[in-house]
Structure formats: structure tokens, C-alpha cells
Motif scaffolding. Structure first.
Motif, PDB file in Angstrom:
ATOM      1  N   MET A 278     -38.015 -43.758 -47.472  1.00  0.00           N
ATOM      2  CA  MET A 278     -38.923 -44.886 -47.655  1.00  0.00           C
ATOM      3  C   MET A 278     -38.441 -45.789 -48.784  1.00  0.00           C
ATOM      4  SD  MET A 278     -41.519 -46.332 -46.377  1.00  0.00           S
ATOM      5  CE  MET A 278     -42.723 -47.592 -46.741  1.00  0.00           C
ATOM      6  N   ASN A 279     -38.022 -45.172 -49.889  1.00  0.00           N
ATOM      7  CA  ASN A 279     -37.495 -45.968 -50.995  1.00  0.00           C
ATOM      8  C   ASN A 279     -36.206 -46.689 -50.610  1.00  0.00           C
ATOM      9  OD1 ASN A 279     -39.322 -45.546 -53.268  1.00  0.00           O
ATOM     10  ND2 ASN A 279     -38.723 -43.411 -53.165  1.00  0.00           N
ATOM     11  N   LEU A 280     -35.328 -45.989 -49.891  1.00  0.00           N
ATOM     12  CA  LEU A 280     -34.068 -46.598 -49.462  1.00  0.00           C
ATOM     13  C   LEU A 280     -34.315 -47.741 -48.482  1.00  0.00           C
ATOM     14  CD1 LEU A 280     -30.987 -46.398 -49.699  1.00  0.00           C
ATOM     15  CD2 LEU A 280     -31.019 -44.854 -47.725  1.00  0.00           C
ATOM     16  N   LEU A 281     -35.338 -47.589 -47.640  1.00  0.00           N
ATOM     17  CA  LEU A 281     -35.679 -48.640 -46.682  1.00  0.00           C
ATOM     18  C   LEU A 281     -36.075 -49.926 -47.413  1.00  0.00           C
ATOM     19  CD1 LEU A 281     -36.186 -49.260 -43.619  1.00  0.00           C
ATOM     20  CD2 LEU A 281     -38.576 -48.682 -44.062  1.00  0.00           C
ATOM     21  N   PHE A 285     -34.052 -53.368 -47.178  1.00  0.00           N
ATOM     22  CA  PHE A 285     -34.724 -54.594 -46.732  1.00  0.00           C
ATOM     23  C   PHE A 285     -34.642 -55.678 -47.806  1.00  0.00           C
ATOM     24  CE2 PHE A 285     -37.854 -52.904 -43.282  1.00  0.00           C
ATOM     25  CZ  PHE A 285     -36.762 -52.543 -42.515  1.00  0.00           C
ATOM     26  N   SER A 286     -34.734 -55.302 -49.072  1.00  0.00           N
ATOM     27  CA  SER A 286     -34.645 -56.281 -50.168  1.00  0.00           C
ATOM     28  C   SER A 286     -33.284 -56.964 -50.169  1.00  0.00           C
ATOM     29  CB  SER A 286     -34.882 -55.590 -51.519  1.00  0.00           C
ATOM     30  OG  SER A 286     -36.171 -55.030 -51.587  1.00  0.00           O
ATOM     31  N   ILE A 287     -32.239 -56.160 -49.959  1.00  0.00           N
ATOM     32  CA  ILE A 287     -30.883 -56.726 -49.924  1.00  0.00           C
ATOM     33  C   ILE A 287     -30.714 -57.652 -48.727  1.00  0.00           C
ATOM     34  CG2 ILE A 287     -28.436 -56.149 -49.649  1.00  0.00           C
ATOM     35  CD1 ILE A 287     -29.043 -53.535 -51.153  1.00  0.00           C
ATOM     36  N   LEU A 288     -31.243 -57.237 -47.569  1.00  0.00           N
ATOM     37  CA  LEU A 288     -31.120 -58.060 -46.358  1.00  0.00           C
ATOM     38  C   LEU A 288     -31.898 -59.358 -46.484  1.00  0.00           C
ATOM     39  CD1 LEU A 288     -31.377 -55.295 -43.587  1.00  0.00           C
ATOM     40  CD2 LEU A 288     -29.335 -56.502 -44.384  1.00  0.00           C
ATOM     41  N   VAL A 289     -33.067 -59.304 -47.124  1.00  0.00           N
ATOM     42  CA  VAL A 289     -33.842 -60.538 -47.342  1.00  0.00           C
ATOM     43  C   VAL A 289     -33.081 -61.456 -48.291  1.00  0.00           C
ATOM     44  CG1 VAL A 289     -35.926 -61.470 -48.422  1.00  0.00           C
ATOM     45  CG2 VAL A 289     -36.095 -59.521 -46.857  1.00  0.00           C
ATOM     46  N   PHE A 290     -32.488 -60.894 -49.330  1.00  0.00           N
ATOM     47  CA  PHE A 290     -31.714 -61.685 -50.285  1.00  0.00           C
ATOM     48  C   PHE A 290     -30.532 -62.369 -49.602  1.00  0.00           C
ATOM     49  CE2 PHE A 290     -28.211 -62.011 -53.386  1.00  0.00           C
ATOM     50  CZ  PHE A 290     -28.810 -62.814 -54.349  1.00  0.00           C
ATOM     51  N   LEU A 291     -29.932 -61.690 -48.634  1.00  0.00           N
ATOM     52  CA  LEU A 291     -28.791 -62.252 -47.913  1.00  0.00           C
ATOM     53  C   LEU A 291     -29.209 -63.162 -46.768  1.00  0.00           C
ATOM     54  CD1 LEU A 291     -26.501 -59.062 -47.745  1.00  0.00           C
ATOM     55  CD2 LEU A 291     -26.272 -61.029 -49.284  1.00  0.00           C
ATOM     56  N   GLY A 292     -30.514 -63.279 -46.544  1.00  0.00           N
ATOM     57  CA  GLY A 292     -31.019 -64.141 -45.480  1.00  0.00           C
ATOM     58  C   GLY A 292     -30.896 -63.535 -44.098  1.00  0.00           C
ATOM     59  N   LEU A 293     -30.766 -62.211 -44.018  1.00  0.00           N
ATOM     60  CA  LEU A 293     -30.583 -61.539 -42.734  1.00  0.00           C
ATOM     61  C   LEU A 293     -31.853 -60.888 -42.215  1.00  0.00           C
ATOM     62  CD1 LEU A 293     -27.161 -59.793 -43.503  1.00  0.00           C
ATOM     63  CD2 LEU A 293     -27.555 -61.953 -42.274  1.00  0.00           C
ATOM     64  N   LEU A 294     -32.960 -61.010 -42.972  1.00  0.00           N
ATOM     65  CA  LEU A 294     -34.216 -60.377 -42.570  1.00  0.00           C
ATOM     66  C   LEU A 294     -35.379 -61.232 -43.039  1.00  0.00           C
ATOM     67  CD1 LEU A 294     -35.312 -57.624 -41.322  1.00  0.00           C
ATOM     68  CD2 LEU A 294     -35.689 -56.919 -43.696  1.00  0.00           C
ATOM     69  N   GLN A 295     -36.425 -61.273 -42.220  1.00  0.00           N
ATOM     70  CA  GLN A 295     -37.624 -62.005 -42.604  1.00  0.00           C
ATOM     71  C   GLN A 295     -38.348 -61.286 -43.740  1.00  0.00           C
ATOM     72  OE1 GLN A 295     -38.779 -64.983 -41.531  1.00  0.00           O
ATOM     73  NE2 GLN A 295     -36.904 -65.183 -40.299  1.00  0.00           N
ATOM     74  N   PRO A 296     -38.777 -62.010 -44.769  1.00  0.00           N
ATOM     75  CA  PRO A 296     -39.478 -61.374 -45.901  1.00  0.00           C
ATOM     76  C   PRO A 296     -40.748 -60.644 -45.483  1.00  0.00           C
ATOM     77  CG  PRO A 296     -38.798 -63.602 -46.466  1.00  0.00           C
ATOM     78  CD  PRO A 296     -38.551 -63.447 -44.993  1.00  0.00           C
ATOM     79  N   SER A 297     -41.362 -61.062 -44.370  1.00  0.00           N
ATOM     80  CA  SER A 297     -42.635 -60.451 -43.955  1.00  0.00           C
ATOM     81  C   SER A 297     -42.488 -58.952 -43.687  1.00  0.00           C
ATOM     82  CB  SER A 297     -43.175 -61.152 -42.707  1.00  0.00           C
ATOM     83  OG  SER A 297     -42.223 -61.094 -41.659  1.00  0.00           O
ATOM     84  N   LEU A 299     -40.308 -56.855 -45.092  1.00  0.00           N
ATOM     85  CA  LEU A 299     -40.208 -56.212 -46.397  1.00  0.00           C
ATOM     86  C   LEU A 299     -41.580 -56.112 -47.043  1.00  0.00           C
ATOM     87  CD1 LEU A 299     -38.786 -55.165 -48.961  1.00  0.00           C
ATOM     88  CD2 LEU A 299     -38.326 -57.558 -49.578  1.00  0.00           C
ATOM     89  N   LEU A 300     -42.363 -57.179 -46.942  1.00  0.00           N
ATOM     90  CA  LEU A 300     -43.693 -57.196 -47.555  1.00  0.00           C
ATOM     91  C   LEU A 300     -44.598 -56.140 -46.927  1.00  0.00           C
ATOM     92  CD1 LEU A 300     -45.595 -58.574 -49.552  1.00  0.00           C
ATOM     93  CD2 LEU A 300     -46.238 -60.163 -47.717  1.00  0.00           C
ATOM     94  N   ILE A 301     -44.533 -55.991 -45.614  1.00  0.00           N
ATOM     95  CA  ILE A 301     -45.359 -54.994 -44.926  1.00  0.00           C
ATOM     96  C   ILE A 301     -45.013 -53.582 -45.406  1.00  0.00           C
ATOM     97  CG2 ILE A 301     -45.796 -53.904 -42.691  1.00  0.00           C
ATOM     98  CD1 ILE A 301     -45.491 -56.697 -41.437  1.00  0.00           C
ATOM     99  N   LEU A 335     -42.211 -52.183 -58.214  1.00  0.00           N
ATOM    100  CA  LEU A 335     -41.079 -53.030 -57.846  1.00  0.00           C
ATOM    101  C   LEU A 335     -39.757 -52.367 -58.221  1.00  0.00           C
ATOM    102  CD1 LEU A 335     -42.361 -56.552 -58.998  1.00  0.00           C
ATOM    103  CD2 LEU A 335     -42.307 -55.637 -56.668  1.00  0.00           C
ATOM    104  N   LEU A 336     -39.743 -51.684 -59.352  1.00  0.00           N
ATOM    105  CA  LEU A 336     -38.516 -51.065 -59.859  1.00  0.00           C
ATOM    106  C   LEU A 336     -38.249 -49.708 -59.227  1.00  0.00           C
ATOM    107  CD1 LEU A 336     -36.152 -50.875 -61.899  1.00  0.00           C
ATOM    108  CD2 LEU A 336     -37.810 -50.015 -63.581  1.00  0.00           C
TER     109      LEU A 336
END
Length: 362
Positions: A278-281, A285-297, A299-301, A335-336
Motif C-alpha cells: 500500500m505504501n509502495l503504491l 502513483f506519486s511519481i507517475l503523477v509527477f511525470l504526468g503519466l497518471l491522473q491525480p484523482s 492517487l488522491l483516492i 504525506l511522508l
């Protein structure tokens, strides 16, 4: 996590001050280079309210390079009314702590062994509470609560982060006992009968794992069908010192995580994997959102799902310790934590660590 929260609520609070003291205890403290912490430990041991003839203190020196051994000698001379015995550890395995514990158990003539650490403070009714639960349940092994020493407004974010982490571990520990699947305990506050220790052959089978003197014993007690219990008592809470730096905290957690691969319990291994994934997920997802490869929604869910479930579990633990105010740093810590926890887990799989001036390989 909800299953553990259910278990947490089903372990009743306990108080047994009125029970007659009958159980004999050997308090075992294996120490190495703890001169900075010993005075607080000594102060708390002096205040123990239990008949002196019913307990002893076995202090095992694990090749200390400071003046810890001298401080124990002074404590022994200053308080002759306490039954204190000073032992020198004999290294036999890859785990100095387990060697020290086995040495102490072999010299003990009392009913129960109670372990704590040299950087801890024990409560005055500590042995009373253990005695009461033993008389009530006849449990062969009892885990009890541990939390950080707090200094109010002087606490840094690092201290608050550690405190919330301890609360989560304590909640999971108590929750496991509540669903009759105990899988964690803390050697800073752990009690077991000498007879049970000998019955399961002590640390036989896991001496090469440097840490885990507490959890591996609990696993063996469970496997042997011995009765275990959790002492959910505010009068039995042991206080432990926080680490002084992020680096020290990181390698402390690596040391704790390094034993996970040696667990035999399917439940504990599965739960550890669930938490890690779960933590790794969230990190992925944070890295993919930063790279623009995933919708932030998405990650937020995932983050909100973890945030809310963990909140209820950790808050329940904080409430038990009367430290609800610690939750004020929960959002920032959340967050950390996925990044911190994932790094600890990955590092523990591939690397050793340094502890108390010694290097331990994987």
C-alpha cells in the motif's frame, strides 16, 4: 486494518492493583553503551511498588565500551535492598541480545521473566499489573504497551513522527491479540514464564537473526499452544526514548524490518506485505503523477483510503495513551510516511545495518 481496529476495541482495559503479590519475577535488561540513559531507568526501578523479595534485576552487560557497567556497579552499591545481579554476556550466536537473554534466563530462579531496555522507564505498578493478569489468566506470555517519552512543546516533528509510528505499531499489536492472532510484541515490555521459554527451546531456530528476540518467541509460544495475553493497562506502560536523528530512526526501523522475512506466521507475513504494497503504491502513483503519466484523482483516492483507515487505528491507540494531541501532525506525517516506510522495507531486504557500534549483515 479495520480487522485490527476491531481487535483493538475487543481487548478490555485492565487494572489489577488489588491482587495479592504472589508471582516472582526476574527483570532482565541486556545493555550496551547506555550510560546516557541509565539514570532514568535506575530512578524508575527504585520506585517499583512490589515486595523486594519477589523480584530481582538481572543486568547483562553486552561488551559496553562506555561506563555503563560502572554505573550499574554504583547502583548496586547504593541500593543494596534491591536484589540486583550483574552478568557479562557470552557471545554464542549472531544475536548478542538473544545470547544475553538466554544467559539471564538460565540463571533465573523465578517464575516469570520480564524484559525491558536500558533506555526505558518502567511504571511503579508494573509488576503489580503483570502479577494480577497472570493470576487472572495464567498466561504463559504477556505483551504490554510501550510508548515514547514526551516533553510537550519541546517535541520536534521527528519526535511526533516517531510517536505516531509507535501508536500505529501498538494499535496493530493490541489488535492482533484482540482477534486471537497475536503477531507482534515489544521486548521493551514483555513477560513470559521461564517454564514456557524452556519448553519452546528459547531462541533455537532463529539465533542467526540479529533482532526479533520478542516476536520470534511470541510465534513459538503461539505455535506450542501456550496461552498469551495483552496487558492493556495504562499502569503498565513502559516509556522508551526517541531516536535523536532521522538517520538513527531509519536504521532502527531497518533493524526492526530485517526480521520480517523470517516470520513463520502467514498472518504476520501477509499483513507486512499488505502494508508495504500500500505504501509502495502511493509512492509509485506519486511519481507517475509527477511525470504526468497518471491522473491525480487516482492517487488522491488511494491516499484518502489509507489516510482515513489509518487515522481511526492510530487515534484509538493515541487515546489509550492519553496522547490525542499527537494527532496534530498526522496529516504531514501521512504525506511522508509512505516514502519513509517503503525505503525502510526495500533497504532491509538487500542491506545490513549498524547498531550500537556493530555491523549486522543480511
Amino acid at each position: 486494518m479495520l480487522f485490527l481496529l476491531y481487535g483493538f476495541t475487543h481487548v478490555p482495559n485492565f487494572s489489577g492493583k488489588n491482587s495479592a503479590p504472589k508471582t516472582t519475577f526476574s527483570i532482565v535488561i541486556v545493555y550496551r553503551n547506555e550510560s546516557e540513559n541509565l539514570q532514568l531507568l535506575f530512578k524508575s526501578l527504585r520506585k517499583l511498588e512490589y515486595p523486594p523479595e519477589l523480584f530481582e534485576i538481572l543486568a547483562v552487560n553486552d561488551a559496553s565500551e562506555d561506563n555503563s557497567a560502572e554505573l550499574w556497579q554504583e547502583f548496586l552499591k547504593e541500593y543494596p535492598q534491591l536484589n540486583i545481579r550483574l552478568l557479562e554476556n557470552i557471545r554464542k550466536s549472531g544475536s548478542p541480545k538473544k545470547d544475553g537473554l538466554e544467559l539471564a534466563v538460565s540463571t533465573s530462579g523465578n517464575d516469570y521473566i520480564v524484559t525491558t531496555d536500558a533506555d526505558c522507564e518502567v511504571p511503579q505498578d508494573w509488576l503489580k499489573e503483570y502479577n494480577s493478569l497472570i493470576l487472572k489468566t495464567n498466561a504463559a506470555a504477556i505483551a504490554a504497551p510501550v510508548t515514547l517519552k514526551t516533553e510537550g512543546s519541546k517535541m520536534s516533528f521527528l519526535d511526533h513522527f516517531q510517536e505516531l509510528d509507535i501508536f500505529s505499531l501498538q494499535a496493530a499489536t493490541i489488535g492482533g491479540f484482540g482477534v486471537d492472532l497475536p503477531f507482534m510484541c515489544n521486548g521493551a515490555n514483555f513477560c513470559y514464564s521461564k517454564e514456557a521459554f524452556l519448553k519452546v527451546n528459547g531462541f533455537e531456530g532463529n539465533r542467526d537473526v540479529a533482532s526479533g528476540d520478542d516476536v520470534f518467541l511470541l510465534e513459538k509460544f503461539q505455535k506450542s499452544g501456550l496461552k498469551t495475553a495483552f496487558l492493556k493497562s495504562r499502569e503498565a506502560v513502559v516509556l522508551t526514548a526517541p531516536t535523536g536523528s532521522w538517520r538513527e530512526l531509519f536504521f532502527q526501523r531497518v533493524r526492526w524490518a530485517s526480521k520480517t522475512t523470517a516470520y513463520k506466521s502467514f498472518f504476520s507475513r501477509g499483513l507486512g506485505m499488505l502494508v508495504f504494497l500500500m505504501n509502495l503504491l502511493i509512492v509509485t502513483f506519486s511519481i507517475l503523477v509527477f511525470l504526468g503519466l497518471l491522473q491525480p484523482s487516482l492517487l488522491l483516492i488511494c491516499f484518502l483510503l489509507k489516510f482515513n483507515v489509518d487515522f481511526y487505528l492510530i487515534y484509538s491507540s493515541a487515546k489509550f495513551f492519553s496522547r490525542e494531541k499527537a494527532m496534530k501532525t498526522y496529516f504531514l506525517s501521512s504525506l511522508l510516511y509512505p516514502f519513509f516506510s517503503s525505503a525502510v522495507a526495500i533497504f532491509s531486504l538487500f542491506s545490513g545495518y549498524k547498531w550500537k557500534g556493530r555491523n549486522f549483515t543480511k
